[in-house]
Each structure stands twice: as C-alpha cells, then as structure tokens.
Write a protein that holds these residues in place. Structure first.
Motif, mmCIF file in Angstrom:
data_model
loop_
_atom_site.group_PDB
_atom_site.id
_atom_site.type_symbol
_atom_site.label_atom_id
_atom_site.label_comp_id
_atom_site.label_asym_id
_atom_site.label_seq_id
_atom_site.Cartn_x
_atom_site.Cartn_y
_atom_site.Cartn_z
ATOM 1 N N ARG A 27 -0.730 -8.541 12.806
ATOM 2 C CA ARG A 27 -1.093 -8.201 11.401
ATOM 3 C C ARG A 27 -1.240 -8.873 10.411
ATOM 4 O O ARG A 27 -1.946 -8.842 9.487
ATOM 5 N N ARG A 28 -1.332 -10.431 11.007
ATOM 6 C CA ARG A 28 -1.679 -11.408 10.012
ATOM 7 C C ARG A 28 -3.113 -11.571 9.803
ATOM 8 O O ARG A 28 -3.343 -12.310 8.853
ATOM 9 N N LEU A 29 -3.900 -11.104 10.594
ATOM 10 C CA LEU A 29 -5.335 -11.256 10.631
ATOM 11 C C LEU A 29 -5.872 -10.340 9.267
ATOM 12 O O LEU A 29 -5.373 -9.070 9.368
ATOM 13 N N THR A 30 -6.599 -11.010 8.513
ATOM 14 C CA THR A 30 -7.007 -10.124 7.330
ATOM 15 C C THR A 30 -8.700 -9.978 7.416
ATOM 16 O O THR A 30 -9.215 -10.780 8.083
ATOM 17 N N PRO A 31 -8.920 -8.826 6.708
ATOM 18 C CA PRO A 31 -10.550 -8.283 6.917
ATOM 19 C C PRO A 31 -11.249 -9.747 6.291
ATOM 20 O O PRO A 31 -10.947 -10.366 5.413
ATOM 21 N N GLY A 32 -12.476 -9.980 6.957
ATOM 22 C CA GLY A 32 -13.089 -11.221 6.621
ATOM 23 C C GLY A 32 -12.851 -12.466 7.529
ATOM 24 O O GLY A 32 -13.620 -13.198 7.340
ATOM 25 N N ALA A 33 -12.024 -12.417 8.485
ATOM 26 C CA ALA A 33 -11.500 -13.225 9.395
ATOM 27 C C ALA A 33 -12.605 -13.537 10.430
ATOM 28 O O ALA A 33 -13.013 -12.307 10.900
ATOM 29 N N ARG A 34 -13.102 -14.571 10.520
ATOM 30 C CA ARG A 34 -14.017 -14.902 11.539
ATOM 31 C C ARG A 34 -13.372 -14.718 13.228
ATOM 32 O O ARG A 34 -12.269 -15.435 13.338
ATOM 33 N N ILE A 35 -13.789 -13.594 13.862
ATOM 34 C CA ILE A 35 -13.056 -13.780 15.238
ATOM 35 C C ILE A 35 -14.092 -13.682 16.421
ATOM 36 O O ILE A 35 -15.262 -13.412 16.107
ATOM 37 N N ARG A 36 -13.664 -13.817 17.669
ATOM 38 C CA ARG A 36 -14.465 -13.710 18.688
ATOM 39 C C ARG A 36 -13.427 -13.102 19.803
ATOM 40 O O ARG A 36 -12.154 -13.329 19.790
ATOM 41 N N THR A 49 -17.355 -10.752 12.218
ATOM 42 C CA THR A 49 -16.403 -10.699 10.979
ATOM 43 C C THR A 49 -15.508 -9.552 11.173
ATOM 44 O O THR A 49 -15.871 -8.473 11.276
ATOM 45 N N LEU A 50 -14.140 -9.790 10.995
ATOM 46 C CA LEU A 50 -13.037 -8.575 10.998
ATOM 47 C C LEU A 50 -13.395 -7.567 10.108
ATOM 48 O O LEU A 50 -13.256 -8.308 8.709
ATOM 49 N N VAL A 51 -13.801 -6.305 10.022
ATOM 50 C CA VAL A 51 -13.686 -5.412 8.914
ATOM 51 C C VAL A 51 -12.477 -4.853 8.872
ATOM 52 O O VAL A 51 -11.746 -5.058 7.672
ATOM 53 N N SER A 52 -11.803 -4.392 10.031
ATOM 54 C CA SER A 52 -10.313 -3.442 9.777
ATOM 55 C C SER A 52 -9.770 -3.700 11.260
ATOM 56 O O SER A 52 -10.471 -3.763 12.458
ATOM 57 N N TRP A 53 -8.448 -3.569 11.302
ATOM 58 C CA TRP A 53 -7.914 -3.528 12.549
ATOM 59 C C TRP A 53 -6.660 -2.692 12.577
ATOM 60 O O TRP A 53 -5.513 -2.938 11.763
ATOM 61 N N GLU A 54 -6.755 -1.463 13.018
ATOM 62 C CA GLU A 54 -5.838 -0.387 13.026
ATOM 63 C C GLU A 54 -5.190 -0.454 14.292
ATOM 64 O O GLU A 54 -5.373 -1.178 15.189
ATOM 65 N N ALA A 55 -4.277 0.645 14.500
ATOM 66 C CA ALA A 55 -3.223 0.549 15.455
ATOM 67 C C ALA A 55 -4.133 0.679 16.854
ATOM 68 O O ALA A 55 -3.830 0.233 17.904
ATOM 69 N N ASP A 56 -5.327 1.682 16.623
ATOM 70 C CA ASP A 56 -6.092 1.769 18.109
ATOM 71 C C ASP A 56 -7.460 1.652 17.959
ATOM 72 O O ASP A 56 -7.967 1.583 18.765
ATOM 73 N N THR A 57 -7.951 0.930 16.893
ATOM 74 C CA THR A 57 -9.278 0.629 16.661
ATOM 75 C C THR A 57 -9.312 -0.999 15.968
ATOM 76 O O THR A 57 -8.780 -0.976 14.727
ATOM 77 N N LEU A 58 -10.431 -1.511 16.461
ATOM 78 C CA LEU A 58 -10.732 -2.914 15.997
ATOM 79 C C LEU A 58 -12.365 -2.697 15.323
ATOM 80 O O LEU A 58 -13.005 -2.162 16.172
ATOM 81 N N THR A 59 -12.547 -2.826 14.126
ATOM 82 C CA THR A 59 -13.966 -2.722 13.690
ATOM 83 C C THR A 59 -14.344 -4.162 13.229
ATOM 84 O O THR A 59 -13.597 -4.766 12.383
ATOM 85 N N VAL A 60 -15.318 -4.466 13.838
ATOM 86 C CA VAL A 60 -16.070 -5.814 13.609
ATOM 87 C C VAL A 60 -17.448 -5.690 13.206
ATOM 88 O O VAL A 60 -18.214 -5.041 13.744
ATOM 89 N N SER A 61 -17.769 -6.756 12.351
ATOM 90 C CA SER A 61 -19.500 -6.660 12.151
ATOM 91 C C SER A 61 -19.897 -7.948 12.878
ATOM 92 O O SER A 61 -19.438 -9.096 12.380
ATOM 93 N N VAL A 62 -20.535 -7.504 13.735
ATOM 94 C CA VAL A 62 -20.848 -8.439 15.030
ATOM 95 C C VAL A 62 -22.171 -9.408 14.546
ATOM 96 O O VAL A 62 -23.039 -8.899 13.951
ATOM 97 N N ASP A 63 -22.059 -10.695 14.909
ATOM 98 C CA ASP A 63 -23.172 -11.465 14.581
ATOM 99 C C ASP A 63 -24.463 -11.009 15.049
ATOM 100 O O ASP A 63 -24.397 -10.691 16.292
ATOM 101 N N GLY A 64 -25.479 -10.882 14.453
ATOM 102 C CA GLY A 64 -26.779 -10.760 14.937
ATOM 103 C C GLY A 64 -26.986 -9.031 14.469
ATOM 104 O O GLY A 64 -28.409 -8.816 14.794
ATOM 105 N N ASP A 65 -26.191 -8.122 14.140
ATOM 106 C CA ASP A 65 -26.279 -6.785 14.120
ATOM 107 C C ASP A 65 -26.843 -6.767 12.646
ATOM 108 O O ASP A 65 -26.609 -7.874 11.644
ATOM 109 N N ALA A 66 -27.275 -5.648 12.247
ATOM 110 C CA ALA A 66 -27.926 -5.456 10.890
ATOM 111 C C ALA A 66 -26.842 -5.538 9.992
ATOM 112 O O ALA A 66 -25.598 -5.133 10.244
#
Length: 186
Positions: A27-36, A49-66
C-alpha cells in the motif's frame, strides 16, 4: 485429545508476523508512481504510471498509450513489480566539487604561462587567487563546493526497487474468528 506439533504453531506465528509488513509495503505505492511490471495476461514487461491499486485490480497508464487511456490488470496475474525511486545527487556534487577545487589549488603554479607569457592556464589562474596554499584551498574548495552543489542538485539518479506482492491475506471473519487466504496465480 490431539495436540498441535510445535512446528505448526511456529509456522502460524511466522505467518502472522510477516503478513502486516507485506500489506503495508503493498500500500505504500501512491498514484503517480512510475512502475514496471510483468503480467503474462497482458504480454511482456510493461512500464507506466500507477493510476490506482485496489485489492483485485491494478490500473496503469502504460507508456506509449493514448493520454487518459488506462490498462486494468488483475493483481493475481502480476508476477513481478518494481517502482522507480529518484534521488538528487547534491551531496555527491558537493564532494566532487570540493575535491576538484582542492586539486586545482594544489596544482597551482605561477610558471604555467602560455608562450606569450600570459597567465591563461588553470594552474596559473589558480595561483593568482592567492600565493598562500591555505587561502587557495579555502577559496577554490568553496567555489568547487558551490558549483558541485548546483550541478548535483540538478542531476538525478534512479533506482528500481522490487515491490513485494501480497499473496497472503489475514483478516477477521463475520463470526469473530480469523481467516487466512492465499492467492496462487497459475
């Protein structure tokens, strides 16, 4: 009446002591953190870039996507994750600046003139600061420190740190007991 072996009790205590730190680290990761991360369900390693991290879903704005488009990945399918940490190199710049200034002060010599007899070399100019070695070391070391701090504060270093993924869950039940849960992706 059957008793529990000591090894089972020790294992249960070890699980209980290790579970809360793992949950806190996730839970220490906050939205906006750069992850791979690696997730076989969506392909190879992805970075974004991490958008959100819920118990069952990881939402990421992937590099190169719109822009505004986010990829949703089941957390069970994530096999490896790393977070990028950046740090400014101010202290390293300070140390290198002092060292460079001291070396220039030690190398100072009035005989280092060009072919026309002008004092244009670094060693000759450093000697013109002061013929006294202590003063030269202080002045050039201070100037080097100041320049080193300026350059170091603008220089960043990055390091990728592995994020432990929570595979074990411990929590209360409705009846007032304690429940263990484990995720095993396959």
């Amino acid at each position: 009446m059957r008793t529990f072996p000591f090894a089972v009790l020790a294992w249960c205590l070890a699980v209980l002591t290790l579970a809360p730190p793992l949950q806190c680290m996730q839970r220490r990761l906050t939205p906006g953190a750069r992850i791979r991360f690696d997730a076989p369900s969506v392909g190879d390693r992805l970075m974004g870039t991490l958008v959100s991290w819920e118990a069952d879903t990881l939402t990421v704005s992937v590099d190169g996507d719109a822009p505004g488009l986010a990829l949703m990945v089941a957390t069970d399918s994530v096999t490896r994750m790393e977070v990028r940490g950046e740090r400014r190199m101010t202290l390293e710049g300070l140390g290198l600046g002092v060292l460079a200034g001291a070396l220039v002060a030690l190398a100072a010599d009035p005989d280092w003139v060009d072919e026309d007899g002008n004092c244009t070399t670094v060693a000759c100019i450093a000697y013109e600061v002061s013929p006294n070695l202590d003063t030269r070391l202080g002045v050039l070391g201070g100037v080097g420190a100041l320049l080193g701090i300026i350059v170091g504060s603008e220089t960043k270093t990055e390091r990728w740190t592995s994020v432990p993924l929570q595979r074990l869950q411990i929590g209360p039940t409705r009846e007032g007991g304690l429940a263990f849960g484990m995720r095993i992706p396959f």
